[in-house]
Design a protein around this motif. Structure first.
Motif, short mmCIF file in Angstrom:
data_model
loop_
_atom_site.label_atom_id
_atom_site.label_comp_id
_atom_site.label_asym_id
_atom_site.label_seq_id
_atom_site.Cartn_x
_atom_site.Cartn_y
_atom_site.Cartn_z
N CYS A 118 37.86 40.59 49.12
CA CYS A 118 38.59 40.91 47.90
C CYS A 118 39.95 41.52 48.23
O CYS A 118 40.06 42.36 49.12
N PRO A 119 41.01 41.11 47.49
CA PRO A 119 42.32 41.69 47.73
C PRO A 119 42.30 43.20 47.52
O PRO A 119 41.71 43.69 46.54
N GLY A 120 42.91 43.92 48.42
CA GLY A 120 43.00 45.37 48.28
C GLY A 120 41.84 46.14 48.86
O GLY A 120 41.88 47.36 48.93
N VAL A 121 40.77 45.47 49.31
CA VAL A 121 39.66 46.15 49.99
C VAL A 121 39.97 46.08 51.48
O VAL A 121 39.95 45.01 52.09
N LEU A 122 40.29 47.23 52.06
CA LEU A 122 40.77 47.27 53.44
C LEU A 122 39.65 47.42 54.46
O LEU A 122 39.71 46.85 55.55
N TRP B 282 20.46 41.71 51.99
CA TRP B 282 21.45 41.16 51.07
C TRP B 282 22.74 41.99 51.11
O TRP B 282 23.84 41.44 51.20
N TYR B 283 22.60 43.31 51.07
CA TYR B 283 23.77 44.18 51.04
C TYR B 283 24.62 44.00 52.30
O TYR B 283 25.84 43.85 52.22
N ASP B 284 23.96 44.00 53.47
CA ASP B 284 24.68 43.87 54.73
C ASP B 284 25.22 42.47 54.99
O ASP B 284 26.33 42.31 55.51
N ASP B 285 24.45 41.44 54.62
CA ASP B 285 24.80 40.06 54.97
C ASP B 285 25.62 39.34 53.91
O ASP B 285 26.30 38.35 54.22
N VAL B 286 25.54 39.77 52.64
CA VAL B 286 26.23 39.08 51.55
C VAL B 286 27.25 40.00 50.86
O VAL B 286 28.45 39.70 50.82
N HIS B 287 26.77 41.09 50.32
CA HIS B 287 27.62 41.95 49.48
C HIS B 287 28.80 42.55 50.24
O HIS B 287 29.94 42.46 49.79
N LEU B 288 28.55 43.17 51.38
CA LEU B 288 29.64 43.80 52.13
C LEU B 288 30.67 42.78 52.64
O LEU B 288 31.87 43.00 52.49
N PRO B 289 30.25 41.64 53.21
CA PRO B 289 31.26 40.65 53.60
C PRO B 289 32.07 40.12 52.41
O PRO B 289 33.27 39.93 52.52
N ASP B 290 31.40 39.91 51.26
CA ASP B 290 32.12 39.46 50.06
C ASP B 290 33.14 40.50 49.61
O ASP B 290 34.25 40.16 49.19
N ALA B 291 32.79 41.78 49.71
CA ALA B 291 33.71 42.84 49.30
C ALA B 291 34.97 42.83 50.16
O ALA B 291 36.08 43.01 49.65
N ALA C 65 34.17 39.60 40.12
CA ALA C 65 33.19 38.52 40.31
C ALA C 65 32.15 38.90 41.36
O ALA C 65 30.98 38.52 41.24
N MET C 66 32.55 39.65 42.38
CA MET C 66 31.65 40.03 43.47
C MET C 66 30.76 41.21 43.08
O MET C 66 29.64 41.33 43.53
N ARG C 67 31.30 42.07 42.23
CA ARG C 67 30.60 43.31 41.87
C ARG C 67 29.27 43.03 41.19
O ARG C 67 29.12 42.04 40.50
N GLY C 68 28.36 43.92 41.38
CA GLY C 68 27.04 43.76 40.77
C GLY C 68 26.00 43.49 41.82
O GLY C 68 26.32 43.05 42.93
N TRP C 69 24.79 43.76 41.46
CA TRP C 69 23.72 43.68 42.43
C TRP C 69 22.71 42.60 42.09
O TRP C 69 21.59 42.60 42.60
N GLY C 70 23.13 41.66 41.24
CA GLY C 70 22.34 40.49 40.95
C GLY C 70 20.88 40.78 40.67
O GLY C 70 20.54 41.61 39.84
#
Length: 110
Positions: free
Chosen positions: A31-35, A19-28, A81-86
């Protein structure tokens, strides 16, 4: 930079990593300002100390370092909205979040 460290219960570790590699990191990254972001996983004996008492523990720690345009990047509606680990929140044993400003003089910090 935003530095996030988490320890997750071993029984959900494989699902967490997917989940972290396939969903969370791509979603991050959307986000504006995440380089950029880079994730590290340390597994095995970890030395900890508590009030001077040292112990070696066998555990897995996950650390992600996000490069941000500014600290305000973590306050955008998209990041919030993306933050959090559901569904994994009950299985996160510990976490640390730190925002660090880098030196702007090109010296690479201290």
């Amino acid at each position: 930079m935003l530095i996030v460290t988490a320890e997750v219960d071993p029984e959900v570790e494989a699902d967490w990593n997917r989940w972290y590699d396939d969903v969370h990191l791509p979603d991050a990254l959307l986000c504006p300002g995440v380089l950029s972001r880079r994730r590290f996983v340390s597994k095995g004996p970890i030395s900890e100390s508590d009030r001077g008492a040292r112990c070696a523990l066998g555990k897995t720690l996950c650390t992600t370092i996000y490069q941000l345009a500014s600290p305000a990047a973590v306050s955008t509606p998209e990041f919030t909205a993306m933050r959090g680990w559901g569904r994994f929140t009950p299985n996160v044993r510990s976490q640390t979040r730190v925002i660090v400003a880098l030196a702007q003089d090109g010296s690479g910090g201290g």
